[in-house]
Motif scaffolding. Structure first.
Motif, PDB file in Angstrom:
ATOM      1  N   LYS A 400      32.256  69.792  73.149  1.00  0.00           N
ATOM      2  CA  LYS A 400      32.246  69.424  71.723  1.00  0.00           C
ATOM      3  C   LYS A 400      33.283  68.348  71.419  1.00  0.00           C
ATOM      4  O   LYS A 400      32.969  67.324  70.815  1.00  0.00           O
ATOM      5  N   SER A 401      34.518  68.602  71.861  1.00  0.00           N
ATOM      6  CA  SER A 401      35.577  67.622  71.565  1.00  0.00           C
ATOM      7  C   SER A 401      35.304  66.300  72.260  1.00  0.00           C
ATOM      8  O   SER A 401      35.603  65.227  71.721  1.00  0.00           O
ATOM      9  N   ARG A 440      38.142  60.259  62.488  1.00  0.00           N
ATOM     10  CA  ARG A 440      38.118  61.590  63.096  1.00  0.00           C
ATOM     11  C   ARG A 440      39.454  62.298  62.912  1.00  0.00           C
ATOM     12  O   ARG A 440      40.477  61.675  62.648  1.00  0.00           O
ATOM     13  N   PHE A 442      41.787  65.497  65.081  1.00  0.00           N
ATOM     14  CA  PHE A 442      41.921  65.969  66.454  1.00  0.00           C
ATOM     15  C   PHE A 442      42.033  67.489  66.497  1.00  0.00           C
ATOM     16  O   PHE A 442      42.491  68.124  65.555  1.00  0.00           O
ATOM     17  N   GLN A 443      41.611  68.047  67.639  1.00  0.00           N
ATOM     18  CA  GLN A 443      41.673  69.497  67.782  1.00  0.00           C
ATOM     19  C   GLN A 443      43.123  69.953  67.903  1.00  0.00           C
ATOM     20  O   GLN A 443      43.513  70.957  67.319  1.00  0.00           O
ATOM     21  N   ASP A 534      37.501  68.054  64.153  1.00  0.00           N
ATOM     22  CA  ASP A 534      37.492  68.917  65.343  1.00  0.00           C
ATOM     23  C   ASP A 534      38.264  70.198  65.054  1.00  0.00           C
ATOM     24  O   ASP A 534      39.488  70.196  65.027  1.00  0.00           O
ATOM     25  N   GLU A 535      37.539  71.251  64.795  1.00  0.00           N
ATOM     26  CA  GLU A 535      38.103  72.567  64.463  1.00  0.00           C
ATOM     27  C   GLU A 535      39.153  72.482  63.360  1.00  0.00           C
ATOM     28  O   GLU A 535      40.298  72.902  63.538  1.00  0.00           O
TER      29      GLU A 535
END
Ligand code: ADP
Ligand code: MG
Length: 609
Positions: A400-401, A440, A442-443, A534-535
């Motif tokens: 996913k990431s 975006r 980031f996780q 991302d999450e």
């Protein structure tokens, strides 16, 4: 005695200027240039050959290029120009590909090559013999041996140090300086917010190089010699020591460090009488002391004597009753980037305007990425439609990431294409995609640690006038009004998310959940058309996660496209449509959560296991 004091003054000025250049480049911009001293050497050489007459004029006992015999102050200006120009090949060599430690090694290697070349290529630089008889500035009109000249030279060196201090402070306290510090703290994130890292690093190298070059020019006019041996790694270490001990990112600290390390240790102690029978003992001990000082500071006080100061931008105080620490505040404050509907009540997906789901904004085709031969992502094709909150779920390691990173341009795909607004953007770096509206998060935690919360947000605003060297030098009158608007917008955003009280805290001091929010708010400040998260809910209070979900839905209502990777299925159930299920780097299924829950293979792959 006069000579001793004026010599110290000149060295203080020269070292302070060099340290300010390094402070701007390394302390603010985070560019670790182990070749820094080369720029000082180049400036000194340039000033020398610009002020010397042609090399045949003095009997040809030394050879050098140019020999233009230019009047003061042209050799000093030339020194700064050559220092700045030399930065261009350095920037080109380090380029976009090398970062952090690798960039530092690349710059060191480049400096070594220059050093070897200079020491051994006689026609150009007179080899290891260097230059001598370099004229002093204005020596035809004034007597360089006179006391007045000596004092004057010292005073000019110190005045120029203050002038350089003024310039670097102006640069650092501008949006440009803030962007440099953001890059220093986390370059991948700065990239994803539309900051051109190559341009920023190049400008850092050029500014630092020009300043170092000027310092070399001032020095060579005073000592009338240019000895290639004098610009070795030891001198580089001394300058780094000064900047680290003085305080990284604090220009006053750099000036103080210059006085403490190169001046006090190197120059002032140069005249300590040597120990009989062992003339090298005192210099050697000096080096040991400098080395131990660096180590002691790195261990016990890495922020230096004068730490980087916290820049407080907030113009408003937090509301008196902050309520729940994470609660989104009153819904009537419009214009913070999130529409007012955000906190008024749940917005069902069915309520979305019918036409909003028809236009494909972002698309990937057959996206593949291998790491060391292992396919982390294997032929993923997805489309994302305007105004939709698309979810991506899948077990850990599903890719996913990696997919998100390839969509945003942080990572290049091994094969496959990414289309934004129908245009192929596969070859575009992240900052170019960000400027096209694709942003975006980031996780992993990715706040700019040594920027305040408010600075984190303001930094993300695209198209800031003060974000270039030129804009920064033009000053507040040029960029101040826009900056005030940006701060105001960021404060409204913070207020909405209930974090205004933290505006002037370093982002690195916040809790995990608060940092997540800062990252999301920062991404929103970039005014994206497409937001990749991302999450975003990981570590966020469940109540707030719900509020955040509603805010995102409201954002979509306004036409923003949101793609969200999330673990929490209840979030997907409530907010996301459609949802892609990824497993082992492939798209396993796609559809509404309801439909996905009915599919056996999806349930097996993820929903249960
Ligand atoms: P997810 O976000 O779905 O948990 P990732 O996209 O982070 O999964 O990772 C997918 C796979 O790719 C994992 O097996 C992971 O170990 C691997 N991977 C991700 N990034 C790298 C990297 N930079 N180098 C090597 N392997 C990586
Ligand atoms: Mg992940």
């Amino acid at each position: 005695m006069v000579y001793y004091i004026t010599t110290l003054m000149v060295y203080a000025g020269v070292d302070a200027i060099a340290c300010l250049g390094l402070s701007q480049q390394f302390g603010v911009g985070g560019v670790t240039n182990f070749g820094f001293i080369i720029f000082q050497a180049a400036g000194a050489y340039a000033a020398g050959v610009l002020s010397l007459p042609s090399d045949s004029a003095n009997g040809g006992f030394q050879s050098y290029i140019l020999g233009w015999n230019l009047p003061f102050p042209l050799p000093w200006i030339g020194a700064a120009l050559v220092g700045g120009l030399l930065a261009i090949p350095f920037a080109w060599i380090v380029g976009r590909r090398l970062r952090g430690d690798f960039a530092a090694i690349g710059l060191l290697v480049t400096a070594v090559m220059f050093n070897v070349l200079v020491n051994n290529y006689v026609p150009l630089f007179n080899g290891a013999a260097g230059l001598s008889l370099v004229p002093s500035p204005l020596q035809s009109a004034l007597n360089p041996q006179s006391t007045g000249y000596q004092w004057g030279y010292g005073a000019v060196a110190i005045l120029l140090a203050f002038a350089v201090y003024w310039v670097v402070t102006r640069l650092t306290n501008s949006p440009y300086g803030r962007t440099l510090r953001a890059m220093r703290d986390n370059d991948a994130v700065a990239d994803s917010l539309g900051k051109n890292l190559l341009a920023l690093r190049t400008s850092s190298l050029i500014v630092g190089g020009a300043i170092a070059g000027l310092s070399g020019g001032i020095l060579v006019g005073f000592i009338n010699l240019w000895d290639p041996q004098a610009w070795g790694y030891a001198e580089t270490v001394v300058l780094f020591a000064a900047v680290i001990i003085g305080g990284l990112g604090n220009h006053r600290g750099a000036m103080l460090g210059a006085l403490l390390v190169p001046v006090a240790f190197e120059e002032a102690t140069r005249y300590i009488p040597p120990v009989p029978n062992d003339p090298n003992l005192v210099p050697a001990l000096q080096w040991v002391v400098i080395g131990l000082l660096i180590l002691a500071f790195l261990w016990f006080r890495p922020q230096g004597i004068l730490p980087e100061r916290r820049r407080k931008l907030a113009t408003r105080a937090a509301p008196e009753d902050p309520g729940l620490p994470f609660a989104i505040r009153t819904p009537d404050d419009r214009g913070a980037g999130i529409p007012a509907g955000a906190a008024t009540g749940p917005v069902a997906i069915a309520d979305l305007p019918a036409q909003s789901g028809s236009e494909v904004i972002l698309e990937c085709r057959d996206l593949t990425r291998s790491f060391a031969g292992v396919r982390a992502v294997d032929g993923v094709s997805m489309t994302f439609e305007r105004g939709r909150l698309t979810g991506i779920i899948g077990p850990n390691g599903a890719g996913k990431s990696t997919v998100l990173a390839m969509l945003a341009g942080t990572l290049q795909p091994t094969s496959g294409r990414v289309l934004l607004h129908g245009h192929d953007v596969t070859g575009l770096p992240a900052y170019r995609r960000a400027r096209l509206g694709l942003v975006r998060t980031f996780q992993l935690a990715s706040e700019f640690k040594r920027l305040t919360v408010l600075e984190n947000l303001v930094c993300a605003i695209p198209g800031q006038r003060g974000e270039t060297v030129r804009g920064a030098l033009l000053g507040r009158r040029y960029w101040g009004a826009q900056e005030r608007d940006g701060i105001e917008r960021a404060q409204r955003m913070l207020e909405r998310f209930g974090l205004l009280a933290l505006a002037d805290r370093y982002a690195g001091e916040l809790s995990g959940g608060q940092r997540r929010l800062v990252e999301i708010m920062r991404a929103l400040m970039a005014e994206p058309d497409v937001l990749l998260l991302d999450e975003p809910m990981a570590g966020v209070h469940p109540h707030l996660a719900h509020q955040l979900g509603m805010a995102l839905v409201a954002l979509c209502e306004e036409g923003t496209t949101v793609v969200m990777v999330e673990h929490e299925l209840s979030i997907m159930d409530e907010f996301c449509d459609p949802v892609f299920v990824l497993a082992d780097g492939r798209v396993l299924a796609a559809g509404t959560m309801e439909a996905l829950r009915a599919k056996e293979e999806v349930v097996e792959a993820y929903l249960v296991g």
